[in-house]
Design a protein around this motif. Structure first.
Motif, short mmCIF file in Angstrom:
data_model
loop_
_atom_site.label_atom_id
_atom_site.label_comp_id
_atom_site.label_asym_id
_atom_site.label_seq_id
_atom_site.Cartn_x
_atom_site.Cartn_y
_atom_site.Cartn_z
N ALA A 218 0.83 -1.21 0.00
CA ALA A 218 0.00 0.00 0.00
C ALA A 218 0.86 1.26 0.00
CB ALA A 218 -0.93 0.00 1.20
N GLU A 219 1.99 1.21 0.72
CA GLU A 219 2.88 2.38 0.80
C GLU A 219 3.49 2.72 -0.54
OE1 GLU A 219 5.69 1.34 3.77
OE2 GLU A 219 4.25 1.47 5.43
N LYS A 220 3.73 1.71 -1.40
CA LYS A 220 4.38 1.93 -2.68
C LYS A 220 3.41 2.00 -3.85
CE LYS A 220 8.97 0.20 -1.65
NZ LYS A 220 10.12 -0.60 -2.15
N ASN A 221 2.12 2.12 -3.54
CA ASN A 221 1.10 2.21 -4.58
C ASN A 221 0.35 3.53 -4.43
OD1 ASN A 221 -1.37 1.81 -6.16
ND2 ASN A 221 -0.80 -0.35 -6.23
N PRO A 222 0.17 4.30 -5.51
CA PRO A 222 -0.55 5.57 -5.40
C PRO A 222 -1.97 5.42 -4.87
CG PRO A 222 0.56 5.39 -7.52
CD PRO A 222 0.67 4.06 -6.87
N LEU A 223 -2.55 4.24 -5.03
CA LEU A 223 -3.91 4.01 -4.55
C LEU A 223 -3.98 3.83 -3.05
CD1 LEU A 223 -5.09 1.52 -7.32
CD2 LEU A 223 -5.70 3.93 -7.11
N GLY A 224 -2.84 3.57 -2.41
CA GLY A 224 -2.83 3.38 -0.96
C GLY A 224 -3.64 2.17 -0.52
N VAL A 225 -4.40 2.33 0.55
CA VAL A 225 -5.16 1.21 1.11
C VAL A 225 -6.34 0.81 0.22
CG1 VAL A 225 -4.50 1.71 3.49
CG2 VAL A 225 -6.54 2.81 2.52
N ARG A 226 -6.60 1.58 -0.81
CA ARG A 226 -7.70 1.22 -1.72
C ARG A 226 -7.42 -0.09 -2.46
NH1 ARG A 226 -8.65 5.55 -5.88
NH2 ARG A 226 -10.27 4.09 -6.52
N ILE A 227 -6.16 -0.52 -2.50
CA ILE A 227 -5.84 -1.77 -3.20
C ILE A 227 -6.34 -3.00 -2.44
CG2 ILE A 227 -3.80 -0.82 -4.32
CD1 ILE A 227 -2.07 -2.26 -2.27
N PHE A 228 -6.84 -2.82 -1.22
CA PHE A 228 -7.36 -3.95 -0.44
C PHE A 228 -8.87 -4.11 -0.57
CE2 PHE A 228 -3.74 -2.46 2.42
CZ PHE A 228 -2.81 -3.22 1.72
N ALA A 229 -9.51 -3.22 -1.30
CA ALA A 229 -10.97 -3.26 -1.42
C ALA A 229 -11.36 -3.23 -2.89
CB ALA A 229 -11.58 -2.07 -0.69
N PRO A 230 -12.57 -3.74 -3.21
CA PRO A 230 -13.03 -3.68 -4.60
C PRO A 230 -13.18 -2.24 -5.08
CG PRO A 230 -14.40 -5.14 -3.26
CD PRO A 230 -13.54 -4.38 -2.31
N GLY A 231 -12.97 -2.04 -6.37
CA GLY A 231 -13.29 -0.76 -6.97
C GLY A 231 -12.13 0.08 -7.45
N ALA A 232 -10.88 -0.32 -7.15
CA ALA A 232 -9.75 0.51 -7.58
C ALA A 232 -9.69 0.62 -9.10
CB ALA A 232 -8.45 -0.08 -7.04
N GLN A 233 -10.01 -0.47 -9.79
CA GLN A 233 -9.99 -0.44 -11.25
C GLN A 233 -11.40 -0.40 -11.84
OE1 GLN A 233 -8.07 -3.83 -13.02
NE2 GLN A 233 -8.07 -2.96 -15.09
N TYR A 234 -12.33 -1.13 -11.22
CA TYR A 234 -13.67 -1.27 -11.81
C TYR A 234 -14.75 -0.55 -11.01
CZ TYR A 234 -11.62 -4.87 -14.77
OH TYR A 234 -10.84 -5.54 -15.67
N GLY A 235 -14.38 0.37 -10.13
CA GLY A 235 -15.39 1.06 -9.34
C GLY A 235 -15.42 2.55 -9.54
#
Length: 521
Positions: A218-235
């Motif tokens: 999460a620290e190295k991804n611009p999306l942060g903690v959003r990568i742990f939940a649905p919707g980062a790509q399809y939401g």
């Protein structure tokens, strides 16, 4: 990344040499049955591992890991869809298909229909689906070698794709189904071992704490903690959510219509072994896809999304980059060889399926009206393999750089649209007839093809195959939500517009044979 081209190519060369020797030693192509179905002599366990080898393509190893590293949970949805799809095969298709057919899906669809038009339609469907699936694998080959050899030029990547295609054709020409199956068994074992070891290395690096690994991701991804939940790509909006539903439908229903998967059920001696094949394949792939979750988040945690996106191959480079950071050039070379093996084995299986369908369905039963000697059938299959290989090389060059998992999802949409409805109707609906079969196949295949051509996949966005033009009017990237219902609807309409049940005796025979195995070889 300081790749070692000599080491990478050496490891890959050793694998190709060893497998070619094995293919040559085990090949015993005496009849068409030997070439197309390995004589039906593989056990359920062997065929199950080969099935996983046939199915765990570059999309699984490279595409999904990259999708998870970049998009998080939404990338893992590919793994879930691919795995759940095997329940459809286990419950509805495997046993009945094995009892009813001999070499290809066309055997089943034409069992109680008019042979020539139905076999021709089945062959067209198989060739289109195999081609779409193969170009995804070829694109994976180009991206992988670009990363390993630091080849940035389009010409260099095109040359690599051509070499992979040529080696794949050699497998098919020399070994037929038996040789191809052993390549897939070896490749599946190597891939599973590699995935498990990389998972263990990663867990050890983060103190065997999944929480720590995911926090670093999460620290190295611009999306942060959003990568742990649905919707980062399809939401992002209602359209992307609808696109996800369409993607999920294609993934779950597509496996039961993939010709190269269906053809594998004929390499076992009976329906019981066909069921065992699916169970073995499902268990093997469940372990692998759990590993992809760790590998995907681990790639993001170790490398960061910016490094992955900027590397040759883009998202598809996540797993090789991770291997390099974890184990240096040696592990990178091993992972590269396994990824190459994955591409070669899957494309060889697809090529063999396309060649078998053309030779058995079109040449032997449509052109020659079933009056053909096995040697001629095998010879035509080999020529077809050369043509299909050349076409897939050209297609792979055109789509080079696209996410492989996404491209494979398109092949799943084609398979579910063209084949699933007609297979299920043939097996379970007595009223179903030739007109319904033709309407179902051509309606599903045609609608899927039209929707893909006029979707953002081909034009209208920077990620399109043709980014500088825009003729897209269909908004979804995956057409499954529309094309799959169209195929079922076309099958129903065609059935009621066509003649009533053409041969009640054949329908009754098919029902008994599919459920009991009586009369199957």
């Amino acid at each position: 990344m300081a790749a070692n081209p000599v080491l990478n190519i050496s490891i890959f060369g050793v694998f190709v040499l060893i497998t070619l020797v094995i293919v040559y030693r085990v090949s015993s192509i005496g009849t068409a049955t030997d070439y197309f179905a390995a004589g039906g002599r593989f056990s359920g366990a062997q065929n199950g591992i080969a099935l996983s080898g046939d199915f765990l393509s570059a999309a699984s190893f490279l595409g999904i890991a990259g999708a998870i590293a970049i998009h998080g949970y939404d990338g893992f949805l590919y793994s879930i869809g691919f795995l759940v799809a095997w329940l459809v095969n286990l419950l509805l298709v495997a046993e009945l298909l094995r009892n009813t057919g001999r070499f290809t899906m066309g055997d089943v669809l034409s069992f109680r229909m008019r042979q020539r038009p139905v076999r021709a339609a089945a062959a067209v469907s198989t060739l289109v689906i195999s081609f779409v699936y193969m170009i995804a694998q070829m694109a994976g080959a180009g991206g992988l070698v670009a990363l390993l050899l630091d080849v940035h030029s389009a010409g260099g990547q095109a040359l690599v794709i051509a070499v992979v295609g040529l080696v794949m054709v050699v497998y098919v020409l020399v070994g037929g189904m038996k040789g191809t199956t052993w390549v897939q068994i070896i490749k599946a074992s190597m891939l599973m071992l590699c995935a498990v070891l990389m998972t263990l290395f990663l867990m050890g690096k983060f103190g065997f704490s999944m929480t720590s690994l995911m926090q670093h991701a999460a620290e190295k991804n611009p999306l942060g903690v959003r990568i742990f939940a649905p919707g980062a790509q399809y939401g992002k909006d209602e359209l992307t959510k609808l696109d996800f539903v369409s993607l999920s439908l294609a993934l779950v229903l597509g496996v039961a219509g993939l010709p190269h998967v269906l053809m594998r059920f004929y390499t076992v001696p009976n329906a019981r072994q066909a069921r065992r094949s699916v169970v073995w394949a499902t268990c093997t792939m469940a372990v692998f896809y759990l590993c992809t979750l760790v590998i995907g988040y681990g790639a993001g945690a170790v490398n960061g999304t910016d490094v992955i996106r900027s590397a040759p191959g883009g998202e598809n480079s996540a797993a090789p980059l991770l291997a390099y950071r974890v184990g240096g050039t040696v592990l990178l070379g091993i992972v590269a060889a396994i990824a190459f093996a994955t591409i070669l084995a899957v494309v060889a299986g697809l090529t063999l399926t396309a060649a078998a369908s053309f030779a058995h369905d079109l040449y032997a039963n449509v052109v020659k009206h079933g009056e053909v000697d096995p040697d001629s059938e095998v010879r035509v299959a080999r020529v077809t393999a050369l043509v299909v290989g050349a076409a897939s090389i050209v297609g792979g060059i055109l789509v080079n750089g696209q996410n492989i998992a996404f491209l494979v999802a398109l092949a799943f949409a084609f398979a579910a649209s063209a084949n699933l409805s007609t297979l299920l109707f043939s097996l379970f609906w007595k009223r179903f007839n030739t007109t319904g079969t033709l309407w179902g196949i051509y309606g599903g295949l045609g609608s899927c093809l039209v929707l893909v051509i006029f979707s953002p996949v081909v034009s209208g966005s920077p990620e399109s195959i043709l980014p500088h033009v825009d003729f897209a009017w269909f908004p979804l990237s995956n057409p499954g939500l529309v094309s799959i219902p169209i195929s079922f609807l076309c099958g129903c309409i065609g059935t009621f517009l066509g003649d009533a049940e053409e041969d009640p005796g054949r329908a009754a025979e098919m029902e008994v044979r599919s459920l009991t195995g009586i009369g199957s070889r």
